[in-house]
Design an enzyme around this catalytic site. Structure first.
Site, PDB file in Angstrom:
ATOM      1  N   SER A  41       0.831  -1.197   0.000  1.00  0.00           N
ATOM      2  CA  SER A  41       0.000   0.000   0.000  1.00  0.00           C
ATOM      3  C   SER A  41       0.874   1.259   0.000  1.00  0.00           C
ATOM      4  O   SER A  41       1.732   1.409  -0.868  1.00  0.00           O
ATOM      5  CB  SER A  41      -0.955  -0.030   1.199  1.00  0.00           C
ATOM      6  OG  SER A  41      -1.957   0.951   1.070  1.00  0.00           O
ATOM      7  N   ASP A  93      -8.643  -4.197  -6.811  1.00  0.00           N
ATOM      8  CA  ASP A  93      -8.108  -3.323  -5.766  1.00  0.00           C
ATOM      9  C   ASP A  93      -8.215  -1.861  -6.191  1.00  0.00           C
ATOM     10  O   ASP A  93      -7.751  -1.466  -7.260  1.00  0.00           O
ATOM     11  CB  ASP A  93      -6.649  -3.709  -5.511  1.00  0.00           C
ATOM     12  CG  ASP A  93      -6.027  -2.941  -4.355  1.00  0.00           C
ATOM     13  OD1 ASP A  93      -6.669  -2.022  -3.823  1.00  0.00           O
ATOM     14  OD2 ASP A  93      -4.891  -3.272  -3.992  1.00  0.00           O
TER      15      ASP A  93
END
Length: 235
Positions: A41, A93
């Site tokens: 991330s 995602d």
């Protein structure tokens, strides 16, 4: 992310972390390994920027960026990082697809779709909350397609005198491995309610494929590190 990467580079220089680690290998006669950077991330974005900062000094380094943020590098910069950065994106995602440009596209598309809908706005919101409702009215998909094709990111939805800012598209770093899922059919028809075990496949993907937000029930779950690990183990 940039500040974090610059800070980490400064810190490992001051504390001589890498020089001591590589020196220890020579001292004990162990095999010398190249530098590997890993992050998930925002950590993936930081690791990618740190890799760019360290690449000249450590030309053998490689960065593995799991679920990196999308609004990170320009298209030209992406090409320069493909030799030493590998990104991994699972399914739909949302994070690798988020950037200022992508959010502007999403904003414009949402406004256009709402404008051409005959339903009350509160009804659209309520049906959006109750995802998958069988009572949801179908829009004219051809009309939606035409609106998307002629989208103008600089046009204000209700005031022609106002010009909105459209940012340059930015993309996830390096070469991208896209882990996609499919649900096998049973006797010619898919099992309902997600009871069938998905099949995962890893494919190389183009960075520009992540230039739009994909609205999906899995857009958040696909970003979670435990789900990323689970998907990779099933490839």
């Amino acid at each position: 992310m940039v500040h974090a990467a610059v800070y980490i580079k400064k810190k490992i220089k001051e504390d001589m972390v890498l020089s001591q680690a590589f020196g220890k290998c020579s001292e004990i006669g162990a095999q010398r390994y190249d530098l590997v950077l890993v992050g998930h991330s925002l950590g993936a974005g930081t690791a990618a920027i740190l890799a760019i900062l360290l690449q000249q000094e450590y030309p053998g380094l490689h960065c593995y960026a799991y679920s990196p943020p999308g609004g990170l590098l320009s298209e030209s910069c992406v090409e320069q990082t493909k030799s030493f950065i590998t990104s991994v994106v699972v399914g739909k995602d949302v994070v690798p697809r988020i950037g200022l440009f992508q959010m502007e596209v999403l904003r414009t598309d949402l406004i256009n779709v709402i404008k051409i809908s005959n339903n009350s706005k509160w009804k659209i919101i309520m049906k959006g909350i109750c995802c998958g409702s069988s009572e949801t009215d179908k829009m004219n998909l051809e009309q939606v397609r035409r609106e998307i094709e002629k989208r103008d990111l600089n046009a204000h939805p209700s005031d022609d005198d106002i010009t909105l800012v459209a940012h340059t598209p930015l993309y996830p770093p390096g070469k991208i491995i896209h882990v996609v899922r499919s649900h096998p059919k049973n006797n010619g028809s898919s099992l309902c309610c997600g009871n069938n075990e998905p099949v995962y496949q890893a494919i190389w993907a183009d960075n520009t494929s992540f230039d739009e937000v994909v609205v999906s029930p899995t857009m958040i779950n696909d970003h979670m590190p435990d789900n990323v690990m689970d998907a990779l183990e099933k490839v």
